[in-house]
Structures are given as C-alpha cells and as structure tokens.
Motif scaffolding. Structure first.
Motif, mmCIF file in Angstrom:
data_model
loop_
_atom_site.group_PDB
_atom_site.id
_atom_site.type_symbol
_atom_site.label_atom_id
_atom_site.label_comp_id
_atom_site.label_asym_id
_atom_site.label_seq_id
_atom_site.Cartn_x
_atom_site.Cartn_y
_atom_site.Cartn_z
ATOM 1 N N ASP A 158 14.726 48.738 42.751
ATOM 2 C CA ASP A 158 15.230 48.742 41.368
ATOM 3 C C ASP A 158 14.934 50.078 40.708
ATOM 4 N N ASP A 210 19.473 41.629 50.139
ATOM 5 C CA ASP A 210 19.882 42.055 48.799
ATOM 6 C C ASP A 210 19.605 43.534 48.585
ATOM 7 N N GLN A 211 18.448 44.026 49.014
ATOM 8 C CA GLN A 211 18.108 45.428 48.804
ATOM 9 C C GLN A 211 18.932 46.333 49.711
ATOM 10 N N ARG A 256 11.977 44.615 45.775
ATOM 11 C CA ARG A 256 12.777 44.617 44.544
ATOM 12 C C ARG A 256 12.312 45.704 43.585
ATOM 13 N N GLU A 257 10.994 45.815 43.411
ATOM 14 C CA GLU A 257 10.462 46.788 42.454
ATOM 15 C C GLU A 257 10.791 48.215 42.867
ATOM 16 N N ALA A 280 15.777 38.615 50.376
ATOM 17 C CA ALA A 280 15.330 39.789 49.613
ATOM 18 C C ALA A 280 15.670 41.069 50.358
#
Length: 222
Positions: A81, A140-141, A77-78, A137
């Motif tokens: 994003d 989603d990415q 995520r980091e 996760a």
C-alpha cells in the motif's frame, strides 16, 4: 504502572486508571517480522524471535494480528500500500506513456536497492511456493501494479486499446520482475540505470501496435 498483554495501564492526572494501547507496538512487530522473514524466510522465523526483536509479548502479537499468517498478510498489505501510494505520486509527474513505464521501472529499482533483503523476501513470497501462506493476500498484492499502470496509460492516451494495454502491462510487469531479480543478485548499477529507458522503448512499440492484442491465457490477468 502495570503492564498488560495488550498495552499499558496508566494513571491519569485525575487518578483514574485506564488502559492505553501502545501506539507503536504494532509497527515494531511488523518491522521485526519483515527483518526476520528477510533473514530466515517465513517458516524459519518463529513468533518467539519476532516478539523478542520487537520487544513485545506474544499475547500482544496475537492481539494485533491473530496469527503468524495474519501478520504476514498485514505486512504485505502495509508495504505494498505504501509502495503504490508513492508510485502514484511519482507518476503524477509523468507526461507520456513512455515516461510512465520509465518512471515506474526506475522507482521499483530504487526501492529495491534501498532495502535489498526485504525486497528479496517480498518478491520470493509473491513468486515462490505458497504452502501454508495466506494465498489471497499474496494474490491481491501480486496484481496491484497492473491497474495503476492501466490508469496511467489511459490518462496520457485515452485512444489506446484496453486489451492491448492489458497485454503490454503484463509484458512490462514480467520484464520488470526479471530485471528486479537480477538487480538483487548482483546486476551492476550502471547496467540497471539503462533498463528503464530500454523497457519503455521496447514496450511502447507493443502498446502502439495496430494489430489485435494477443489473448492472455490466465483470466485473472484481465
């Protein structure tokens, strides 16, 4: 000063002891995990190795992330994003649909070449087998790029057919991934520099084709 698993106990000027959570321990853990995952793979890197490289304790890792799987999810995520935020900024300067694709491809390749080992791990994680990995996760990415490109295409040409945009974005995404993998396995930089413009030319014709857009078999792509 006394060390505790989740931070540090320090004395204030007033002499009152308070707990101060280390502000950079979480980031050090993420960075260390990324390095070790890139070197050894997700399963090959142990929690013990991660905390040793991050210079923290195991309880601190579990305090921030809960588990190794949660750490991987947070890492994905980091990184993505930050990647998408930077890409949106790059696309602000685009003046056409063709330039959106060209700028996106150039940005992806540049980012990959700056951090090849980490990029290789991220790509392999997204595309490889997901046994015991945080599937949601990863999913989603994997699909983050699509809505950004759709939004950028419509910004420059609101008359475009939405179904055709989705189809073209999928083609672009797959082609980009293929060239990215080649870039990470030895494609010459001079050859890679030609790819963004080539992709833009090829896919612009697909986007502007007046025929009906082919239907995608995977409902999640729509």
């Amino acid at each position: 000063m006394l060390q505790v698993p989740w931070g540090w106990v320090v004395a204030t000027k007033a002499g009152v002891v308070e707990t101060k959570v280390s502000t950079d321990s979480r980031q050090r853990i993420v960075d260390a995990a990324e390095e070790l995952f890139a070197e050894k793979g997700y399963h090959g890197a142990s929690v013990r190795e991660i905390v040793r490289r991050a210079e923290v304790t195991s309880p601190m890792l579990y305090y921030h992330f809960g588990s190794k799987e949660d750490l991987l999810a947070a890492l994905l995520r980091e990184r993505f994003d930050a990647f998408m935020a930077n890409l949106r900024e790059v696309l602000q300067e685009a003046t056409s649909v063709s330039e959106v694709m060209e700028r996106t491809a150039a940005f992806v390749f540049q980012a990959a070449l700056e951090r090849p080992a980490q990029t290789r791990f991220l790509v392999q994680t997204l595309l490889g087998p997901h046994d015991t990995l945080p599937i949601q996760a990863i999913h989603d990415q994997h699909f983050l790029l699509r809505p950004v490109l759709q939004e950028a295409f419509l910004k420059h040409d609101p008359t475009l057919d939405v179904a055709r945009i989705r189809f073209t974005v999928e083609l672009f995404h797959n082609a980009l991934t293929g060239y990215l993998l080649q870039a990470l396995t030895g494609l010459e930089r001079s050859q890679l520099d030609e790819v963004p413009a080539l992709l833009a030319r090829l896919l612009l014709s697909a986007l502007q084709d007046l025929g009906p857009a082919p239907q995608l078999s995977d409902p999640s792509l729509t």
